[in-house]
Design an enzyme around this catalytic site. Structure first.
Site, PDB file in Angstrom:
ATOM      1  N   THR A 122       0.912  -1.262   0.045  1.00  0.00           N
ATOM      2  CA  THR A 122      -0.010   0.098   0.049  1.00  0.00           C
ATOM      3  C   THR A 122       0.984   1.381   0.108  1.00  0.00           C
ATOM      4  O   THR A 122       2.022   1.257  -0.319  1.00  0.00           O
ATOM      5  CB  THR A 122      -0.761  -0.083   1.183  1.00  0.00           C
ATOM      6  N   ASP A 177      -2.194  -9.469   0.345  1.00  0.00           N
ATOM      7  CA  ASP A 177      -2.922  -8.744   1.605  1.00  0.00           C
ATOM      8  C   ASP A 177      -3.058  -9.873   2.418  1.00  0.00           C
ATOM      9  O   ASP A 177      -3.422 -10.925   2.284  1.00  0.00           O
ATOM     10  CB  ASP A 177      -4.233  -8.299   1.087  1.00  0.00           C
ATOM     11  N   THR A 205       1.993  -2.455  19.583  1.00  0.00           N
ATOM     12  CA  THR A 205       2.717  -1.116  20.005  1.00  0.00           C
ATOM     13  C   THR A 205       2.124  -0.686  21.228  1.00  0.00           C
ATOM     14  O   THR A 205       1.352  -1.209  22.182  1.00  0.00           O
ATOM     15  CB  THR A 205       1.776  -0.272  19.117  1.00  0.00           C
ATOM     16  N   ASP A 206       3.119   0.334  22.010  1.00  0.00           N
ATOM     17  CA  ASP A 206       2.719   0.880  23.366  1.00  0.00           C
ATOM     18  C   ASP A 206       1.628   1.774  23.354  1.00  0.00           C
ATOM     19  O   ASP A 206       0.903   1.836  24.552  1.00  0.00           O
ATOM     20  CB  ASP A 206       4.076   1.792  23.689  1.00  0.00           C
ATOM     21  N   GLU A 207       1.011   1.953  22.063  1.00  0.00           N
ATOM     22  CA  GLU A 207      -0.153   2.730  22.098  1.00  0.00           C
ATOM     23  C   GLU A 207      -1.365   2.018  22.511  1.00  0.00           C
ATOM     24  O   GLU A 207      -2.475   2.541  22.986  1.00  0.00           O
ATOM     25  CB  GLU A 207      -0.629   3.191  20.749  1.00  0.00           C
ATOM     26  N   TYR A 227      -6.404   3.702  15.738  1.00  0.00           N
ATOM     27  CA  TYR A 227      -5.189   2.912  15.264  1.00  0.00           C
ATOM     28  C   TYR A 227      -4.895   1.930  16.540  1.00  0.00           C
ATOM     29  O   TYR A 227      -4.831   0.843  16.529  1.00  0.00           O
ATOM     30  CB  TYR A 227      -3.986   3.822  14.925  1.00  0.00           C
ATOM     31  N   ALA A 228      -4.928   2.639  17.608  1.00  0.00           N
ATOM     32  CA  ALA A 228      -4.277   1.894  18.875  1.00  0.00           C
ATOM     33  C   ALA A 228      -5.463   0.910  19.211  1.00  0.00           C
ATOM     34  O   ALA A 228      -5.122  -0.390  19.812  1.00  0.00           O
ATOM     35  CB  ALA A 228      -4.506   2.869  20.132  1.00  0.00           C
ATOM     36  N   LYS A 268      -5.130  -2.083  16.804  1.00  0.00           N
ATOM     37  CA  LYS A 268      -4.030  -3.030  17.531  1.00  0.00           C
ATOM     38  C   LYS A 268      -4.321  -3.639  18.801  1.00  0.00           C
ATOM     39  O   LYS A 268      -4.004  -4.901  18.728  1.00  0.00           O
ATOM     40  CB  LYS A 268      -2.720  -1.915  17.768  1.00  0.00           C
ATOM     41  N   ASN A 280       7.959   4.011  19.394  1.00  0.00           N
ATOM     42  CA  ASN A 280       8.013   4.577  18.230  1.00  0.00           C
ATOM     43  C   ASN A 280       9.343   4.071  17.582  1.00  0.00           C
ATOM     44  O   ASN A 280      10.613   4.313  18.350  1.00  0.00           O
ATOM     45  CB  ASN A 280       8.123   6.106  18.359  1.00  0.00           C
ATOM     46  N   LYS A 320       5.492   9.584   9.257  1.00  0.00           N
ATOM     47  CA  LYS A 320       6.142   9.710  10.769  1.00  0.00           C
ATOM     48  C   LYS A 320       6.795  10.854  11.142  1.00  0.00           C
ATOM     49  O   LYS A 320       7.453  11.352  10.297  1.00  0.00           O
ATOM     50  CB  LYS A 320       6.646   8.431  11.010  1.00  0.00           C
ATOM     51  N   PRO A 329       5.607  21.009  11.446  1.00  0.00           N
ATOM     52  CA  PRO A 329       4.280  21.293  11.972  1.00  0.00           C
ATOM     53  C   PRO A 329       4.335  20.402  13.417  1.00  0.00           C
ATOM     54  O   PRO A 329       3.961  19.230  13.345  1.00  0.00           O
ATOM     55  CB  PRO A 329       3.377  20.837  10.993  1.00  0.00           C
ATOM     56  N   ARG A 355       7.440  10.762  23.684  1.00  0.00           N
ATOM     57  CA  ARG A 355       7.421   9.670  23.312  1.00  0.00           C
ATOM     58  C   ARG A 355       8.720   8.926  23.382  1.00  0.00           C
ATOM     59  O   ARG A 355       9.961   9.650  23.637  1.00  0.00           O
ATOM     60  CB  ARG A 355       7.406   9.673  21.605  1.00  0.00           C
ATOM     61  N   ARG A 357      -3.508  17.216  17.418  1.00  0.00           N
ATOM     62  CA  ARG A 357      -4.501  15.970  16.922  1.00  0.00           C
ATOM     63  C   ARG A 357      -5.512  15.769  17.868  1.00  0.00           C
ATOM     64  O   ARG A 357      -5.140  15.863  19.192  1.00  0.00           O
ATOM     65  CB  ARG A 357      -3.236  15.040  17.006  1.00  0.00           C
TER      66      ARG A 357
HETATM   67  P1  TYD Z   1       3.625   9.964  15.032  1.00  0.00           P
HETATM   68  O1  TYD Z   1       5.212   9.717  14.454  1.00  0.00           O
HETATM   69  O2  TYD Z   1       2.572  10.171  14.387  1.00  0.00           O
HETATM   70  O3  TYD Z   1       3.630   8.763  15.966  1.00  0.00           O
HETATM   71  P2  TYD Z   1       2.459   8.373  17.051  1.00  0.00           P
HETATM   72  O4  TYD Z   1       1.547   9.348  17.201  1.00  0.00           O
HETATM   73  O5  TYD Z   1       2.143   7.144  16.838  1.00  0.00           O
HETATM   74  O6  TYD Z   1       3.383   8.150  18.362  1.00  0.00           O
HETATM   75  O7  TYD Z   1       3.872  11.064  16.017  1.00  0.00           O
HETATM   76  C1  TYD Z   1       4.893  11.244  17.232  1.00  0.00           C
HETATM   77  C2  TYD Z   1       4.472  12.289  17.740  1.00  0.00           C
HETATM   78  O8  TYD Z   1       4.839  13.642  17.152  1.00  0.00           O
HETATM   79  C3  TYD Z   1       3.164  12.546  18.665  1.00  0.00           C
HETATM   80  O9  TYD Z   1       3.104  13.182  19.794  1.00  0.00           O
HETATM   81  C4  TYD Z   1       2.457  13.466  17.456  1.00  0.00           C
HETATM   82  C5  TYD Z   1       3.604  14.304  17.103  1.00  0.00           C
HETATM   83  N1  TYD Z   1       3.469  14.929  15.714  1.00  0.00           N
HETATM   84  C6  TYD Z   1       3.599  16.282  15.575  1.00  0.00           C
HETATM   85  O10 TYD Z   1       3.843  17.148  16.580  1.00  0.00           O
HETATM   86  N2  TYD Z   1       3.486  16.853  14.213  1.00  0.00           N
HETATM   87  C7  TYD Z   1       3.490  16.065  13.200  1.00  0.00           C
HETATM   88  O11 TYD Z   1       3.162  16.534  11.965  1.00  0.00           O
HETATM   89  C8  TYD Z   1       3.397  14.574  13.230  1.00  0.00           C
HETATM   90  C9  TYD Z   1       3.018  13.592  12.185  1.00  0.00           C
HETATM   91  C10 TYD Z   1       3.387  14.222  14.821  1.00  0.00           C
END
Ligand code: TYD
Length: 310
Positions: free
Chosen positions: A7, A30, A96-98, A120-121, A124, A149, A159, A175, A184, A243
């Site tokens: 994918t 798949d 995952t730890d999530e 997602y969490a 899983k 992670n 990511k 961002p 993390r 988020r």
């Molecule tokens: P991510 O790599 O998406 O892994 P996860 O959420 O599964 O741990 O995100 C890691 C951390 O970074 C999470 O706290 C969310 C933050 N993040 C940002 O601040 N900006 C971004 O653009 C993204 C993708 C994640």
């Protein structure tokens, strides 16, 4: 044998260096396709399955949860069925730890209750529970790893770490969600793989093992460190709308895996430095990705996201 649906995040370039290895083969498929999984297990004489196949990106699961439920839960069931039907030696479920949910204090141990908070969490966690139910009900030889992670080469730049590195290399904004104080445990991918390998060979069937460095880093500090390695200005950091349901912190207790002899070998600094270096030296790999359908995703995910005051 690598079995992969290829994918958006799957990429034959990641396996190029294995192509001349006589022990390596590739099948496009798949994990939800039971007839194909069954045929491959039989034809190829498979005796062990490691299930790395999953939809993994939290932000995508918020926009479109369906494929997560399909692949991460139903797909896991298909592999468990194959393990049971054909009497395989072992299945290792990569989780995952999530699944533990947000951990405000202390660290998660394997017996902790599951409190997943993103689609997602939750998908899983569903996969983990089906694995444990198969072990309890049918004695299916399954073992679970729950990793933090991963960072390192070949990671799809959705990511945060590869996203920030590749944006910084192009002088684009980084961002950072919300206040950037979320934490993390970023472990080097090789440490994670060695943990999984230890569980594959020494883990007890029916058990769960956490895999992580045990060091938690704030996102803002990770971003600043990337900019320092690349000699780019801090002004590239852009605080953006958070988020939804963003878990503030994950933290893993890895005592159980360490008792099997495993140790994490890279500090966060070493892991991040190696990762930054790889992306700097391998533009051929990520430029192709970033010019394709990734652009559509990026616009959808970040285009309308409001900038906020830190
Ligand atoms: P991510 O790599 O998406 O892994 P996860 O959420 O599964 O741990 O995100 C890691 C951390 O970074 C999470 O706290 C969310 C933050 N993040 C940002 O601040 N900006 C971004 O653009 C993204 C993708 C994640």
């Amino acid at each position: 044998m690598v079995y992969d649906k290829l994918t958006y995040a799957g990429n034959p370039d990641n396996l190029r260096h294995l192509e001349d290895n006589p022990r390596y083969s590739f099948v496009r498929g798949d994990i939800c396709d039971m007839p194909l999984v069954d045929r491959m297990v039989q034809e190829q004489g498979i005796n062990i399955i490691l299930n790395f196949a999953a939809e993994t990106h939290v932000d995508r699961s918020i926009l479109e949860p369906g494929s997560f439920i399909q692949t991460d839960i139903y797909g896991t069931y298909v592999l468990l069925e194959a393990t049971k039907k054909f009497g395989l030696e072992r299945m290792v479920q990569i989780s995952t730890d999530e699944v533990y949910g947000e951990v405000t204090t202390g660290s998660s141990v394997e017996s902790d209750p599951l409190r997943p908070r993103s689609p997602y969490a939750a998908s899983k966690a569903g996969g983990d529970l089906i694995c444990l139910a198969y072990y309890t009900t049918y004695g299916t030889p399954v073992v679970i790893t729950r990793g933090s992670n991963s960072i390192g080469p070949y990671q799809y730049p959705e990511k945060v770490v590869p996203l920030f590195i590749t944006n910084a290399l192009d002088d684009l904004p980084l961002p950072l969600y919300g206040d950037g104080l979320q934490m993390r445990d970023y472990q080097y991918v090789i440490d994670h793989c060695e943990g999984i390998d230890t569980v594959l060979h020494k883990g007890k069937i029916g058990e769960i093992y956490n895999v992580g460095s045990g060091v938690e880093i704030r996102n803002i500090d990770m971003a600043k460190q990337i900019l320092r390695f690349l000699k780019k200005p801090k002004s590239l950091i852009r605080y953006v709308e958070d988020r939804p349901g963003h878990d503030r912190r994950y933290s893993l207790d890895t005592t159980k895996l360490q008792a099997l002899g495993w140790r994490s070998r890279h500090t966060f600094q070493e892991a991040l430095e190696k990762t930054v270096k790889w992306y700097k030296e391998n533009e051929w790999w990520w430029r192709k990705i970033k010019s394709g359908e990734y652009k559509v995703w990026y616009e959808r995910q970040y285009g309308k996201r409001k900038t906020i005051a830190p």
